[in-house]
Design a protein around this motif. Structure first.
Motif, mmCIF file in Angstrom:
data_model
loop_
_atom_site.group_PDB
_atom_site.id
_atom_site.type_symbol
_atom_site.label_atom_id
_atom_site.label_comp_id
_atom_site.label_asym_id
_atom_site.label_seq_id
_atom_site.Cartn_x
_atom_site.Cartn_y
_atom_site.Cartn_z
ATOM 1 N N TYR A 6 -30.078 35.528 -5.861
ATOM 2 C CA TYR A 6 -29.516 34.925 -7.071
ATOM 3 C C TYR A 6 -29.303 33.440 -6.835
ATOM 4 C CZ TYR A 6 -25.170 35.084 -4.417
ATOM 5 O OH TYR A 6 -24.218 34.905 -3.433
ATOM 6 N N ASP A 7 -29.021 32.756 -7.917
ATOM 7 C CA ASP A 7 -28.615 31.354 -7.869
ATOM 8 C C ASP A 7 -27.465 31.190 -8.854
ATOM 9 O OD1 ASP A 7 -29.153 28.387 -7.260
ATOM 10 O OD2 ASP A 7 -29.239 28.453 -9.452
ATOM 11 N N VAL A 8 -26.461 30.410 -8.476
ATOM 12 C CA VAL A 8 -25.320 30.163 -9.358
ATOM 13 C C VAL A 8 -25.202 28.665 -9.625
ATOM 14 C CG1 VAL A 8 -22.868 30.498 -9.786
ATOM 15 C CG2 VAL A 8 -24.083 32.111 -8.330
ATOM 16 N N HIS A 10 -22.476 26.237 -10.840
ATOM 17 C CA HIS A 10 -21.033 26.190 -11.068
ATOM 18 C C HIS A 10 -20.662 24.946 -11.867
ATOM 19 C CE1 HIS A 10 -19.929 29.487 -8.352
ATOM 20 N NE2 HIS A 10 -20.845 29.035 -7.526
ATOM 21 N N ALA A 21 -24.819 35.096 -17.545
ATOM 22 C CA ALA A 21 -25.682 35.656 -16.510
ATOM 23 C C ALA A 21 -27.028 36.029 -17.102
ATOM 24 C CB ALA A 21 -25.030 36.875 -15.865
ATOM 25 N N LEU A 67 -25.111 32.554 -13.731
ATOM 26 C CA LEU A 67 -25.696 33.333 -12.641
ATOM 27 C C LEU A 67 -27.115 33.724 -13.028
ATOM 28 C CD1 LEU A 67 -25.446 35.002 -9.966
ATOM 29 C CD2 LEU A 67 -24.514 36.854 -11.368
ATOM 30 N N ARG A 68 -28.079 33.394 -12.157
ATOM 31 C CA ARG A 68 -29.486 33.703 -12.400
ATOM 32 C C ARG A 68 -30.009 34.638 -11.313
ATOM 33 N NH1 ARG A 68 -29.123 28.037 -12.333
ATOM 34 N NH2 ARG A 68 -29.767 26.925 -14.214
ATOM 35 N N TYR A 140 -26.455 40.366 -5.940
ATOM 36 C CA TYR A 140 -26.303 39.877 -7.316
ATOM 37 C C TYR A 140 -25.035 40.446 -7.944
ATOM 38 C CZ TYR A 140 -27.285 38.941 -12.253
ATOM 39 O OH TYR A 140 -27.201 38.511 -13.559
ATOM 40 N N MET A 143 -21.804 39.005 -6.475
ATOM 41 C CA MET A 143 -21.502 37.674 -7.002
ATOM 42 C C MET A 143 -21.041 37.738 -8.451
ATOM 43 S SD MET A 143 -21.039 34.511 -6.926
ATOM 44 C CE MET A 143 -21.474 34.193 -5.204
ATOM 45 N N LEU A 144 -21.647 38.618 -9.240
ATOM 46 C CA LEU A 144 -21.221 38.750 -10.636
ATOM 47 C C LEU A 144 -19.755 39.161 -10.717
ATOM 48 C CD1 LEU A 144 -21.728 38.779 -13.647
ATOM 49 C CD2 LEU A 144 -22.770 41.043 -13.401
ATOM 50 N N LEU A 147 -17.449 36.254 -9.766
ATOM 51 C CA LEU A 147 -17.286 35.269 -10.836
ATOM 52 C C LEU A 147 -16.329 35.777 -11.909
ATOM 53 C CD1 LEU A 147 -21.000 34.114 -11.204
ATOM 54 C CD2 LEU A 147 -19.120 32.782 -10.237
#
Length: 286
Positions: A6-8, A10, A21, A67-68, A140, A143-144, A147
């Motif tokens: 993933y990539d975030v 911020h 997301a 979030l990707r 993923y 991290m979700l 967040l």
């Protein structure tokens, strides 16, 4: 293997309780995977929510993280339970009751892409399926939740906007019935995943920006909406489906001339949604 799970992005300051997301816009297709599929490099992307992450990439400017996904949906589907393993594509998995997503080939390790086109000739090993889940699905979702927990701690509530796209043809049935064709579908699992006030605010933001919005038909929300929507705990989840024809050529999977206009309209939507839970103070009169 895809390079990242993933990539975030911020914001400089987490001023919003909203988390955006995009679990299906991953487009890192490793050569080892492309070599194994029987599909060409364009067809394998037909289930991808192409460019959705770019449509919402302004979210951090309004105090909300984005979030990707890194891995593509055809490789591992982050909007499925990790236990939704398909015995028709993963060796050594036992069939457990009837699951319509698995039956249609859309488990956590998909068997097919759009229009039922098979990804593989044969099966992959259970070890490989578990490795994909461990390296991409688990991080993923960790991290979700992190967040969302951060939003709860700062603001007392969390709102997940789960961003997706839908084929233009998905709304053909409604169009034939004489209803103005919707180009945005909001899914809250018929009220189970988000409070009514939250969904009303999301719908109003899209409507003001000129989108034609419906709820829960034909998409009411999948695993992520079901798993993270806990309105009784002040954690809300709303799935957003946007008509792909607004911004891309579905045949070539390339942005078209409407991309920037759609993104500009979504900027005002993201701005408004990001204020959910906030009290806007009117400017004093001069």
């Amino acid at each position: 293997m895809p390079k990242v799970a993933y990539d975030v992005s911020h914001p400089d300051k987490r001023s919003s309780c909203v988390v955006f997301a995009s679990p299906h816009s991953g487009r890192d297709y490793p050569w080892s995977f492309l070599r194994r599929t029987i599909l060409d490099e364009r067809t394998i992307r037909s289930s991808e929510d192409a460019f959705v992450d770019q449509l919402f990439d302004m979210a951090p400017q309004f105090g909300a993280p984005l979030l990707r996904a890194g891995a593509p949906r055809a490789f591992v589907d982050l909007n499925r339970s990790a236990e939704e393993l398909d015995p028709a594509v993963v060796e050594g998995v036992r069939r457990q009751g009837h699951n319509p997503r698995i039956s249609s080939g859309l488990g956590v390790i998909p068997r097919v892409v759009a229009n039922g086109r098979h990804i593989y000739r044969g099966k992959i090993s259970l070890q490989e399926a578990e490795r994909r889940i461990e390296l991409y699905w688990v991080p993923y979702h960790q991290m979700l939740q992190k967040l969302l927990d951060g939003a709860q701690q700062r603001h007392g509530q969390a709102v997940l906007i789960d961003c997706h796209s839908m084929p233009h043809e998905a709304m053909d049935g409604m169009a034939r019935s004489g209803v103005t064709r919707p180009n945005v579908v909001l899914g809250d699992r018929f009220g189970a995943a988000a409070g009514g006030g939250v969904v009303d605010a999301v719908e109003a933001a899209f409507a003001v920006a000129g989108f034609n919005v419906v709820r829960n038909a034909p998409f009411a929300g999948a695993y992520i909406t079901q798993a993270y929507g806990r309105p009784s705990r002040n954690q809300h989840a709303v799935q957003v489906e946007i008509d792909r024809s607004l911004y891309m050529d579905e045949r070539t999977i390339q942005p078209h001339s409407g991309f920037e206009e759609t993104r500009a309209r979504l900027r005002s939507v993201v701005d408004e949604i990001s204020t959910i839970g906030q009290v806007r103070v009117p400017l004093a009169a001069e």
